[in-house]
Write a protein that holds these residues in place. Structure first.
Motif, short mmCIF file in Angstrom:
data_model
loop_
_atom_site.label_atom_id
_atom_site.label_comp_id
_atom_site.label_asym_id
_atom_site.label_seq_id
_atom_site.Cartn_x
_atom_site.Cartn_y
_atom_site.Cartn_z
N LEU A 65 -8.31 -1.47 12.27
CA LEU A 65 -6.88 -1.43 12.56
C LEU A 65 -6.54 -0.22 13.40
O LEU A 65 -7.05 0.88 13.20
CB LEU A 65 -6.08 -1.36 11.25
N PHE A 111 0.85 -1.20 0.00
CA PHE A 111 0.00 0.00 0.00
C PHE A 111 0.88 1.24 0.00
O PHE A 111 1.84 1.33 0.78
CB PHE A 111 -0.88 0.05 1.26
N PHE A 114 -4.76 6.06 2.01
CA PHE A 114 -4.15 4.87 1.41
C PHE A 114 -4.67 4.61 0.01
O PHE A 114 -5.82 4.89 -0.31
CB PHE A 114 -4.44 3.64 2.27
N GLY A 115 -3.80 4.02 -0.81
CA GLY A 115 -4.24 3.45 -2.07
C GLY A 115 -4.91 2.11 -1.82
O GLY A 115 -4.99 1.63 -0.69
N GLN A 116 -5.38 1.51 -2.92
CA GLN A 116 -6.13 0.25 -2.81
C GLN A 116 -5.22 -0.96 -2.65
O GLN A 116 -5.70 -2.05 -2.34
CB GLN A 116 -6.99 0.05 -4.06
N LYS A 149 -2.85 12.01 9.05
CA LYS A 149 -4.08 11.36 8.62
C LYS A 149 -3.77 10.72 7.28
O LYS A 149 -3.82 11.38 6.25
CB LYS A 149 -5.18 12.39 8.50
N LEU A 150 -3.38 9.46 7.32
CA LEU A 150 -2.93 8.80 6.11
C LEU A 150 -4.10 8.48 5.19
O LEU A 150 -5.15 8.03 5.62
CB LEU A 150 -2.18 7.51 6.45
N TYR A 182 -8.23 2.99 11.94
CA TYR A 182 -8.59 2.86 10.52
C TYR A 182 -9.51 1.65 10.39
O TYR A 182 -9.57 0.80 11.29
CB TYR A 182 -7.36 2.60 9.64
N PHE A 197 -9.32 6.11 7.09
CA PHE A 197 -9.06 6.78 8.37
C PHE A 197 -10.36 7.01 9.14
O PHE A 197 -11.37 7.42 8.56
CB PHE A 197 -8.38 8.12 8.10
N GLN A 212 -10.70 -1.36 7.26
CA GLN A 212 -10.55 -1.86 5.89
C GLN A 212 -11.74 -2.78 5.61
O GLN A 212 -11.82 -3.89 6.16
CB GLN A 212 -9.24 -2.61 5.70
N GLY A 267 -12.25 -5.66 0.05
CA GLY A 267 -11.91 -5.13 -1.26
C GLY A 267 -11.58 -3.67 -1.30
O GLY A 267 -11.39 -3.10 -2.38
N GLN A 268 -11.50 -3.04 -0.14
CA GLN A 268 -11.23 -1.60 -0.08
C GLN A 268 -9.87 -1.33 0.55
O GLN A 268 -9.28 -2.19 1.19
CB GLN A 268 -12.32 -0.90 0.76
N GLY A 269 -9.40 -0.11 0.36
CA GLY A 269 -8.18 0.32 1.04
C GLY A 269 -8.49 0.71 2.47
O GLY A 269 -9.62 0.66 2.93
N LEU A 270 -7.46 1.09 3.19
CA LEU A 270 -7.64 1.50 4.58
C LEU A 270 -8.27 2.89 4.62
O LEU A 270 -7.87 3.80 3.91
CB LEU A 270 -6.30 1.53 5.31
#
Lengths: 114, 113
Positions: B91, A89, A104-106, A101-102, B35, B45, B37, B40-43
């Motif tokens: 997470l 990621f 993220f990509g998929q 506040k990160l 966070y 916030f 997830q 099928g998705q990203g994390l």
């Protein structure tokens, strides 16, 4: 509206070769960039980061490149090893705000073939 | 332990019940993050703590979600009246201060029946 995109859901590389993972972002306010690796049933593990004042950061087999004009980030792993097989990621943050506040990509699933 | 610890590791509950998820950050880390997830998705916030205060709650998806942190250490994320769309891996991460890389726990896999 995805602010961070990893356009390749998966990547397969021969052991010993270079793995290149890519990430694009849309917001020029982002100025801190990170890569994480994730194994199944585990949390993401921090790999390497770079701030916007640099265009390259290297740590052993891992190198991160930042092209601010193109809003593009890449991670190079060389030589690739079987233990590198995981989901990678990219994450970005407007560090100037103080809080990380990160966003993220998929993720890209990397498979290293022996 | 040396890393971020989350409990439970798995939680299955019925729709409408309340759940509490716990995070024990790395000792000495002042910043703590939640966070999630989804499949099928990203994390995504949720919320950030600096010490015991939460300057950024912007990611909480609804007022059914709340979080607190006491003693500058352990944090709990509470979801009231759970819905099926709350099913996800939650997470927690911590960092020495807000400008440092975040270190993640292994998450709590929440399943709402």
């Amino acid at each position: 509206d995805q602010q961070v995109k990893q356009n390749s859901p998966s990547l397969s590389v021969q052991e010993g070769r270079i793995s290149i993972l890519n990430c694009d972002y849309t917001n020029s306010m982002f100025d801190y960039f990170l890569w994480y690796k994730k194994y199944p049933a585990e949390g993401p593990t921090f790999l390497i980061s770079i701030s916007s004042i640099k265009d390259k950061n290297e740590d052993g087999r891992f190198t991160v490149f930042l092209n601010k004009s193109a809003k593009h980030l890449s991670l190079h792993i060389v030589p690739s090893q079987p233990g590198d097989s995981a989901v990678y990621f990219c994450a970005v943050s407007p560090l100037i705000q103080g809080a990380q506040k990160l966003v993220f990509g998929q993720g890209t699933r990397l498979t290293i073939n022996p | 332990g040396a890393g971020v610890s989350q409990s439970p590791s798995n939680k299955v509950t019925e729709k409408g019940k309340d759940v509490e998820l716990r995070c024990d950050p790395i000792s000495g880390h002042t910043a703590l993050y939640w966070y999630r997830q989804s499949l099928g998705q990203g994390l995504e916030f949720l919320i950030y703590f600096q010490g015991n205060s939460a300057p950024d709650k912007s990611g909480l998806p609804s007022d059914r979600f709340s979080a607190e942190r006491t003693g500058g250490s352990v944090s709990t994320l509470t979801i009231q009246r759970t819905q099926q769309e709350d099913s996800a891996v939650y997470l927690c991460a911590s960092s020495f201060w807000s400008g440092q890389p975040q270190h993640f726990g292994d998450g709590t896999r929440l399943s709402i029946l």
